[in-house]
Design a protein around this motif. Structure first.
Motif, PDB file in Angstrom:
ATOM      1  N   ALA A 158      48.608  40.613  47.332  1.00 26.27           N
ATOM      2  CA  ALA A 158      47.333  41.261  47.003  1.00 26.27           C
ATOM      3  C   ALA A 158      47.570  42.625  46.354  1.00 26.27           C
ATOM      4  O   ALA A 158      46.903  42.982  45.371  1.00 26.27           O
ATOM      5  CB  ALA A 158      46.462  41.395  48.252  1.00 26.27           C
ATOM      6  N   MET A 159      48.525  43.371  46.868  1.00 26.01           N
ATOM      7  CA  MET A 159      48.872  44.667  46.272  1.00 26.01           C
ATOM      8  C   MET A 159      49.445  44.479  44.869  1.00 26.01           C
ATOM      9  O   MET A 159      49.137  45.239  43.951  1.00 26.01           O
ATOM     10  CB  MET A 159      49.876  45.413  47.155  1.00 26.01           C
ATOM     11  CG  MET A 159      49.264  46.001  48.407  1.00 26.01           C
ATOM     12  SD  MET A 159      47.993  47.232  48.040  1.00 26.01           S
ATOM     13  CE  MET A 159      48.956  48.495  47.234  1.00 26.01           C
ATOM     14  N   GLU A 160      50.266  43.463  44.709  1.00 23.88           N
ATOM     15  CA  GLU A 160      50.845  43.145  43.410  1.00 23.88           C
ATOM     16  C   GLU A 160      49.732  42.867  42.383  1.00 23.88           C
ATOM     17  O   GLU A 160      49.766  43.388  41.265  1.00 23.88           O
ATOM     18  CB  GLU A 160      51.732  41.921  43.588  1.00 23.88           C
ATOM     19  CG  GLU A 160      52.323  41.315  42.370  1.00 23.88           C
ATOM     20  CD  GLU A 160      53.076  40.047  42.763  1.00 23.88           C
ATOM     21  OE1 GLU A 160      54.056  40.153  43.522  1.00 23.88           O
ATOM     22  OE2 GLU A 160      52.663  38.958  42.327  1.00 23.88           O
ATOM     23  N   LEU A 161      48.734  42.083  42.772  1.00 23.68           N
ATOM     24  CA  LEU A 161      47.621  41.776  41.879  1.00 23.68           C
ATOM     25  C   LEU A 161      46.806  43.030  41.568  1.00 23.68           C
ATOM     26  O   LEU A 161      46.382  43.231  40.426  1.00 23.68           O
ATOM     27  CB  LEU A 161      46.725  40.696  42.491  1.00 23.68           C
ATOM     28  CG  LEU A 161      45.535  40.257  41.634  1.00 23.68           C
ATOM     29  CD1 LEU A 161      45.998  39.719  40.276  1.00 23.68           C
ATOM     30  CD2 LEU A 161      44.717  39.216  42.372  1.00 23.68           C
ATOM     31  N   LEU A 162      46.630  43.885  42.556  1.00 22.02           N
ATOM     32  CA  LEU A 162      45.912  45.143  42.336  1.00 22.02           C
ATOM     33  C   LEU A 162      46.649  46.009  41.314  1.00 22.02           C
ATOM     34  O   LEU A 162      46.038  46.549  40.382  1.00 22.02           O
ATOM     35  CB  LEU A 162      45.753  45.904  43.651  1.00 22.02           C
ATOM     36  CG  LEU A 162      45.129  47.294  43.544  1.00 22.02           C
ATOM     37  CD1 LEU A 162      43.687  47.204  43.076  1.00 22.02           C
ATOM     38  CD2 LEU A 162      45.221  48.012  44.884  1.00 22.02           C
ATOM     39  N   ILE A 163      47.961  46.114  41.451  1.00 19.39           N
ATOM     40  CA  ILE A 163      48.761  46.922  40.521  1.00 19.39           C
ATOM     41  C   ILE A 163      48.684  46.332  39.114  1.00 19.39           C
ATOM     42  O   ILE A 163      48.453  47.039  38.131  1.00 19.39           O
ATOM     43  CB  ILE A 163      50.235  47.011  40.992  1.00 19.39           C
ATOM     44  CG1 ILE A 163      50.326  47.705  42.352  1.00 19.39           C
ATOM     45  CG2 ILE A 163      51.116  47.687  39.954  1.00 19.39           C
ATOM     46  CD1 ILE A 163      49.952  49.155  42.368  1.00 19.39           C
ATOM     47  N   TRP A 164      48.883  45.018  39.008  1.00 20.41           N
ATOM     48  CA  TRP A 164      48.850  44.366  37.697  1.00 20.41           C
ATOM     49  C   TRP A 164      47.475  44.523  37.050  1.00 20.41           C
ATOM     50  O   TRP A 164      47.361  44.869  35.878  1.00 20.41           O
ATOM     51  CB  TRP A 164      49.236  42.894  37.831  1.00 20.41           C
ATOM     52  CG  TRP A 164      49.244  42.138  36.525  1.00 20.41           C
ATOM     53  CD1 TRP A 164      49.396  42.657  35.268  1.00 20.41           C
ATOM     54  CD2 TRP A 164      49.096  40.740  36.340  1.00 20.41           C
ATOM     55  NE1 TRP A 164      49.357  41.653  34.316  1.00 20.41           N
ATOM     56  CE2 TRP A 164      49.170  40.473  34.957  1.00 20.41           C
ATOM     57  CE3 TRP A 164      48.917  39.669  37.220  1.00 20.41           C
ATOM     58  CZ2 TRP A 164      49.067  39.182  34.433  1.00 20.41           C
ATOM     59  CZ3 TRP A 164      48.819  38.392  36.692  1.00 20.41           C
ATOM     60  CH2 TRP A 164      48.894  38.160  35.314  1.00 20.41           C
ATOM     61  N   SER A 165      46.417  44.285  37.827  1.00 25.78           N
ATOM     62  CA  SER A 165      45.053  44.404  37.291  1.00 25.78           C
ATOM     63  C   SER A 165      44.779  45.821  36.798  1.00 25.78           C
ATOM     64  O   SER A 165      44.180  46.018  35.730  1.00 25.78           O
ATOM     65  CB  SER A 165      44.026  44.029  38.357  1.00 25.78           C
ATOM     66  OG  SER A 165      44.213  42.703  38.778  1.00 25.78           O
ATOM     67  N   THR A 166      45.210  46.794  37.563  1.00 21.54           N
ATOM     68  CA  THR A 166      45.000  48.193  37.181  1.00 21.54           C
ATOM     69  C   THR A 166      45.769  48.523  35.901  1.00 21.54           C
ATOM     70  O   THR A 166      45.220  49.129  34.973  1.00 21.54           O
ATOM     71  CB  THR A 166      45.440  49.127  38.324  1.00 21.54           C
ATOM     72  OG1 THR A 166      44.683  48.792  39.499  1.00 21.54           O
ATOM     73  CG2 THR A 166      45.209  50.581  37.973  1.00 21.54           C
ATOM     74  N   LEU A 167      47.011  48.106  35.838  1.00 22.39           N
ATOM     75  CA  LEU A 167      47.833  48.386  34.664  1.00 22.39           C
ATOM     76  C   LEU A 167      47.298  47.660  33.431  1.00 22.39           C
ATOM     77  O   LEU A 167      47.194  48.240  32.346  1.00 22.39           O
ATOM     78  CB  LEU A 167      49.281  47.995  34.941  1.00 22.39           C
ATOM     79  CG  LEU A 167      50.332  48.561  34.012  1.00 22.39           C
ATOM     80  CD1 LEU A 167      50.234  50.073  33.915  1.00 22.39           C
ATOM     81  CD2 LEU A 167      51.714  48.155  34.495  1.00 22.39           C
ATOM     82  N   HIS A 168      46.926  46.397  33.603  1.00 25.34           N
ATOM     83  CA  HIS A 168      46.357  45.629  32.485  1.00 25.34           C
ATOM     84  C   HIS A 168      45.067  46.281  31.998  1.00 25.34           C
ATOM     85  O   HIS A 168      44.851  46.419  30.782  1.00 25.34           O
ATOM     86  CB  HIS A 168      46.096  44.178  32.900  1.00 25.34           C
ATOM     87  CG  HIS A 168      45.446  43.364  31.830  1.00 25.34           C
ATOM     88  ND1 HIS A 168      46.119  42.937  30.714  1.00 25.34           N
ATOM     89  CD2 HIS A 168      44.172  42.918  31.704  1.00 25.34           C
ATOM     90  CE1 HIS A 168      45.293  42.252  29.939  1.00 25.34           C
ATOM     91  NE2 HIS A 168      44.106  42.225  30.511  1.00 25.34           N
ATOM     92  N   GLY A 169      44.232  46.696  32.933  1.00 22.54           N
ATOM     93  CA  GLY A 169      42.991  47.360  32.551  1.00 22.54           C
ATOM     94  C   GLY A 169      43.243  48.652  31.795  1.00 22.54           C
ATOM     95  O   GLY A 169      42.592  48.932  30.773  1.00 22.54           O
ATOM     96  N   ALA A 170      44.193  49.428  32.263  1.00 28.19           N
ATOM     97  CA  ALA A 170      44.508  50.702  31.599  1.00 28.19           C
ATOM     98  C   ALA A 170      45.028  50.468  30.187  1.00 28.19           C
ATOM     99  O   ALA A 170      44.651  51.164  29.240  1.00 28.19           O
ATOM    100  CB  ALA A 170      45.522  51.490  32.427  1.00 28.19           C
ATOM    101  N   VAL A 171      45.901  49.479  30.031  1.00 23.11           N
ATOM    102  CA  VAL A 171      46.443  49.150  28.710  1.00 23.11           C
ATOM    103  C   VAL A 171      45.334  48.653  27.788  1.00 23.11           C
ATOM    104  O   VAL A 171      45.219  49.080  26.636  1.00 23.11           O
ATOM    105  CB  VAL A 171      47.574  48.097  28.838  1.00 23.11           C
ATOM    106  CG1 VAL A 171      47.860  47.433  27.508  1.00 23.11           C
ATOM    107  CG2 VAL A 171      48.832  48.737  29.398  1.00 23.11           C
ATOM    108  N   THR A 172      44.502  47.760  28.290  1.00 22.26           N
ATOM    109  CA  THR A 172      43.421  47.186  27.488  1.00 22.26           C
ATOM    110  C   THR A 172      42.449  48.268  27.032  1.00 22.26           C
ATOM    111  O   THR A 172      42.024  48.277  25.864  1.00 22.26           O
ATOM    112  CB  THR A 172      42.700  46.093  28.292  1.00 22.26           C
ATOM    113  OG1 THR A 172      43.658  45.081  28.649  1.00 22.26           O
ATOM    114  CG2 THR A 172      41.585  45.456  27.487  1.00 22.26           C
TER     115      THR A 172
END
Length: 195
Positions: A158-172
């Motif tokens: 769940a933490m991994e998905l939170l990190i990925w989602s946050t990073l993907h959102g920031a990049v996008t």
């Protein structure tokens, strides 16, 4: 394109397919894959309308090839960053995060096609499915580190998905010009402080 009257070498075939994918990638990113025809790709390459069909069955196959190339390059960079970083799991995950942001910002068209497009083969045992799976596996280094440190697997994932989602959102957001240049790297820096 070399004359059709002679047999092309494997190197020439591979080079033309790469050139075709480069042209198609730019066109897909600019207009959307659904709005680009094989005829348009051929015209951009300066070849006959039927030439792309000698290499690919259609636009979807070209899109898959473009995405496979992207996922393979992306995964390779993340794997190298993780493996080439000495120290703790957090340091390795941070290096992979930097590679993630660097790839996305340097390859905006490819990144968008990789993550904003879904095709039937994305989750199948196909070359595209395997490339997607490899890239996703490279994104699990943070969760793997948490699990190794004793965090229950469900919480770590769940933490991994939170990190990925946050990073993907920031990049996008940065790629769209919604946030200023450097925002994705700042987000990564803040995420690293959490770990």
């Amino acid at each position: 394109m070399p004359p059709a009257s002679r047999t092309l070498s494997d190197a020439e075939l591979a080079a033309f397919k790469e050139r075709l994918c480069d042209v198609a990638e730019a066109m897909f990113a600019q207009a959307g894959a659904a709005h680009v025809s094989m005829r348009q790709i051929a015209a951009a390459l300066g070849v006959s309308p039927m030439t792309p069909y000698r290499y690919f069955a259609g636009r979807e196959e070209i899109l898959a090839a473009v995405r496979i190339r992207g996922f393979e390059r992306f995964a390779g960079l993340l794997e190298a960053a993780h493996a080439g970083t000495p120290g703790s799991a957090a340091a390795k995950a941070a290096a992979a995060g930097r590679a993630y942001v660097d790839f996305a910002l340097a390859n905006a068209n490819t990144y968008r096609l990789m993550f904003d497009t879904h095709q039937q083969g994305d989750s199948a045992d196909t070359p595209l499915g395997r490339a997607v799976a490899r890239a996703r596996a490279t994104l699990s280094v943070y969760g793997d580190g948490l699990i190794a440190a004793g965090t229950p697997e469900a919480e770590a994932r769940a933490m991994e998905l939170l990190i990925w989602s946050t990073l993907h959102g920031a990049v996008t957001l940065e790629l769209a010009g919604t946030t200023p240049p450097g925002s994705a790297r700042e987000t990564l820096r803040l995420l690293a402080r959490l770990g």
